[in-house]
Scaffold this active site. Structure first.
Site, PDB file in Angstrom:
ATOM      1  N   ASP A   1       0.859  -1.174   0.000  1.00  0.00           N
ATOM      2  CA  ASP A   1       0.000   0.000   0.000  1.00  0.00           C
ATOM      3  C   ASP A   1       0.897   1.228   0.000  1.00  0.00           C
ATOM      4  O   ASP A   1       1.720   1.396   0.890  1.00  0.00           O
ATOM      5  CB  ASP A   1      -0.886  -0.030   1.264  1.00  0.00           C
TER       6      ASP A   1
ATOM      7  N   ASP B   1       0.635   5.200   0.095  1.00  0.00           N
ATOM      8  CA  ASP B   1      -0.353   6.209   0.417  1.00  0.00           C
ATOM      9  C   ASP B   1       0.356   7.560   0.500  1.00  0.00           C
ATOM     10  O   ASP B   1       1.299   7.712   1.278  1.00  0.00           O
ATOM     11  CB  ASP B   1      -0.957   5.834   1.786  1.00  0.00           C
TER      12      ASP B   1
ATOM     13  N   ASP C   1       3.527   1.019   3.254  1.00  0.00           N
ATOM     14  CA  ASP C   1       2.979   0.860   4.604  1.00  0.00           C
ATOM     15  C   ASP C   1       3.296  -0.550   5.114  1.00  0.00           C
ATOM     16  O   ASP C   1       2.822  -1.540   4.566  1.00  0.00           O
ATOM     17  CB  ASP C   1       1.468   1.100   4.545  1.00  0.00           C
TER      18      ASP C   1
END
Lengths: 417, 352
Positions: free
Chosen positions: A100, A102, A313
């Protein structure tokens, strides 16, 4: 921020129309019947509905139209019984490797323009990323107001590209095993479906996260010969981190003195580098770093590692029961599509034009309550608070979902489509 | 040469391999065929078990004399069966650890082809050797991580390896160290998964002896290595961490930290704690000493750390069970002090 009744109904109605049209273009994960699905409903209480399983794509499509969730997720894991309510009963069979990225976690200069914060205790306000505690009263009740812009999304894309190149070159995953998806809001997801990693535990996945984010990287271990003064060969062409940090260290040498100091180099070292820059660069290009004191060279290599690291992440990747947004579904806040992107097409991908879900020809009247810079579908929107504007469907959903605008009574044109 | 069929000597040296198991099937290995603890394979099996109680650093592969290869081979499944019959999972782990270390000692002296063959045939590793490159072995990262992600040292982290196209470049020493892990897991799971053993009458006495021997080992371990510290007053969490560690089981970093802090706070001398770690694990002595001193507050930030309290132990999944006494305390240290008080009131040393 909570949505009003009318806004929520508008969003749900919009999503329903999207799912009724687009059910055939949903991009289901492989081994569909082994996945757990989860949904967040359009309700005030946004608790997730978990442990759903579907036998076929039409079943899922019908569910999306009838139930119309605000957000739809599936498990990175494969289960014998995806619908069992406890993890022990599900029968874990393995999981894809997921990442992930972000933009929220990436430092960008635009954050000082569109992000702000406010101390709930003393009322102090500021721009940019919120501090951990209030610089005036020292308390920690801080409310952050965050936004995402084109620059944030570009930053997330750069991290994703770094990650992809490591997955392909260092880990040897073929493009066919990699899937990239826009998350529908602030970043990207990368999925790796490969037999080799299927059964990996959190510990093994952690090692992969540490690899791509250069966490625990020691230049002195990648260059054990560093401390031998006789030779200091630079291995620009080496594969993996050994070559990567050498190449990046070279480009660091081109930086200004103050920037070098920020990397932790001593004043003496910086002077040496600056005074002999031409000569050192020449020697380096020829593959020899002997002119640079080894401690300085080690620091440069180490600093280069943090530049080349892909910011992912950790928690998402190491969780072997993670639910991740379903490609083809809509993001509940933005109404943007979580679209799958061929990894070789990622450099050209623009989420702000290519992830739009709704037809352009219908307009919606909204009232701006909290103006933010917005660029969507090739148009730039700059509004003042209180302004009443008519915009096309996708930006209307985006503005209402993110709370920068509210629906104007009677602003919704009757749908004929 | 790697292409050649393995001989009885190979089977005796690497009795955990598939070919060795095949050979044992041909021989027709059956536990009930052994009639006395004096028979050479049985005596050798006993020796294997007894040696597994020794600190790992002292383990050397025993010599295999000409003519004794078959006994040597037979003694391996015998030792596993006897360990199963003793029923002490601590012994199982130690035996797996010992056998794996012996295998490593032997593999270190093998030519690369043989190492590759054993790794590929028995563990399905994607491993190759190329004498022209340096380091010369290439191992798929999945095989690497399955074994190395348990090691805590920086030089084993994947990020500090040369990784390209999915393969990690490794020296022979490292390949063999990773193989040791694989062998350890194989042997341990073989003992764990084996059906309950029906011990033939003539060997039952031996099983009882081994039972007593290993119970003694546990006690000695707790008494000698812990010094003045009273093991019988350990809360269940610390006792379990302690035995996991001394049994060669991987305990997470946070577990090692909290156990170390616990022992320091009980007043156990630094050297003894270091000795405990070094004798049962692969930790480097200098590094271990530094880390223990760090936790003791002698170096670094100069903070003397305390072990996690019960709440945080639970968060990290380190609390195995709550005893009656646990309900009255909120930290492992408080449990220990209370228990010591209770034990001295009772006027006799308690039992573990």
């Amino acid at each position: 921020m909570t949505l009003g009744e009318a806004e929520m109904a508008f969003l749900q109605k919009s999503f329903q129309e999207y799912y009724a049209e687009a059910s055939s273009s949903l991009q289901p994960p492989k081994a569909f019947d082994k996945r757990e699905f989860g949904f967040i409903p359009f309700r005030r209480e946004k608790s997730m509905m978990r442990h759903k399983g579907f036998k076929s794509l039409p079943d899922l499509a019908a569910f999306l139209v009838n139930f119309t969730p605000s957000d739809a997720y599936y498990s990175s894991a494969y289960y014998e019984r995806p619908e069992a309510e406890d993890m022990a009963g599900k029968g874990w069979l393995g999981a894809d490797l997921i990442f992930d990225i972000d933009s929220d976690h990436i430092v960008t200069s635009c954050k000082t323009v569109h992000d702000s914060w406010k101390c709930l205790d003393c009322g102090l306000e500021g721009w940019g990323v919120e501090p951990e505690k209030c610089p005036r009263c020292g308390r920690r009740r801080i409310e952050a107001d965050k936004w995402v812009c084109e620059q944030c999304l570009e930053a997330a894309k750069r991290e994703t590209l770094k990650l992809l190149s490591m997955l392909e070159e260092d880990f040897g995953f073929s493009q066919a095993k990699l899937e990239v998806a826009f998350s529908g809001h602030r970043g990207y997801h990368v999925h790796v479906a490969d037999e080799a990693i299927l059964k990996f535990s959190s510990e093994e996945r952690k090692e992969i996260v540490d690899y791509v984010s250069a966490s625990g990287l020691k230049a002195s271990l990648l260059y054990p010969e560093l401390r031998r003064r006789s030779t200091r060969e630079v291995d620009f062409s080496a594969e993996g981190w050994r070559g990567r940090i050498a190449r990046a260290a070279y480009s660091l040498l081109l930086r200004k003195g103050e920037e070098l100091k920020e990397l932790g180099l001593t004043g003496k070292a910086v002077r040496l580098l600056e005074e002999n820059r031409e000569k050192l660069l020449r020697e380096l290009s020829a593959g020899d770093a002997a002119g640079i004191p080894w401690k300085t060279w080690e620091r440069l290599l180490q600093a280069a590692a943090s530049l080349e690291a892909a910011l992912v992440d950790t928690v998402v990747t190491t969780d072997v029961h993670r639910l991740i947004r379903l490609p083809g579904s809509l993001h509940g806040k933005t109404g943007l599509k979580a679209v799958l992107i061929e990894s070789r097409k990622l450099p050209e991908f623009n989420p702000l034009t290519e992830a739009l879900a709704f037809p352009e020809e219908r307009n919606v009247k909204v009232k701006i309550v909290k103006p933010k810079p917005l660029k969507l579908g090739g148009a730039e929107y700059k509004f003042k608070a209180g302004e009443i504007v008519e915009v096309s469907w996708s930006p209307a959903v985006y503005m209402i979902g993110t709370g920068i605008a509210v629906l104007l009574k009677g602003g919704l044109q009757p749908s004929e489509a | 040469m790697s292409g050649e069929e393995p001989t009885i000597i190979d089977h005796a040296r690497y009795p955990f391999t598939k070919q060795a198991s095949e050979k044992l099937r041909q021989i027709g290995f059956k536990l009930e065929d052994f009639r006395s603890p004096e028979e050479p394979p049985v005596a050798r099996a006993r020796e294997r078990i007894e040696k597994s109680a020794k600190p790992l650093k002292e383990v050397k592969p025993p010599e295999i004399f000409q003519g004794s290869e078959e006994y040597e081979l037979l003694s391996f499944p015998l030792a596993l069966a006897l360990a199963k019959a003793v029923g002490d999972s601590y012994l199982w782990r130690r035996l797996a650890l010992y056998e794996a270390r012996v295998a490593r000692g032997r593999l270190e002296a093998e030519d690369p082809g043989k190492i590759v063959k054993i790794a590929v045939e028995n563990f399905g590793w994607k491993l190759s050797f190329n004498g022209k490159s340096h380091p010369p072995f290439r191992l798929h990262f999945a095989d690497y991580l399955r074994n190395a992600s348990r090691f805590r040292e920086e030089e084993w982290k994947l990020v500090n390896q040369r990784l390209a196209g999915g393969y990690v470049q490794l020296t022979k020493e490292r390949v063999v160290r990773l193989l040791e892990e694989e062998v350890k897991r194989l042997i341990q799971s073989r003992i764990e998964r084996a059906p309950e053993v029906e011990v033939p009458e003539p060997l039952r006495g031996l099983v009882e002896e081994l039972k007593a021997f290993y119970a003694g080992v546990r006690k000695v371990l707790s008494r000698e290595e812990l010094g003045r510290v009273r093991f019988e007053a350990f809360p269940p969490c610390m006792a379990s961490l302690y035995f996991d560690l001394s049994g060669g089981r991987d305990i997470p970093h946070i577990g090692r930290f909290t156990l170390t802090a616990f022992l320091i706070n009980l007043g156990m001398p630094i050297e003894e704690i270091v000795r405990l770690y070094v004798s049962v694990t692969d930790f480097d002595e200098r590094m271990t000493k530094y880390q223990v001193e760090h936790i003791a507050g002698l170096v670094g930030g100069k903070t003397r750390y305390r072990p996690l309290n019960c709440g945080r132990m639970k968060t990290h999944g380190l609390c195995p069970r709550e005893e009656e006494l646990c309900k009255r305390v909120r930290s492992p240290l408080a449990y220990y002090r209370l228990k010591v008080k209770q034990l001295s009131k009772a006027g006799r040393p308690g039992k573990t």
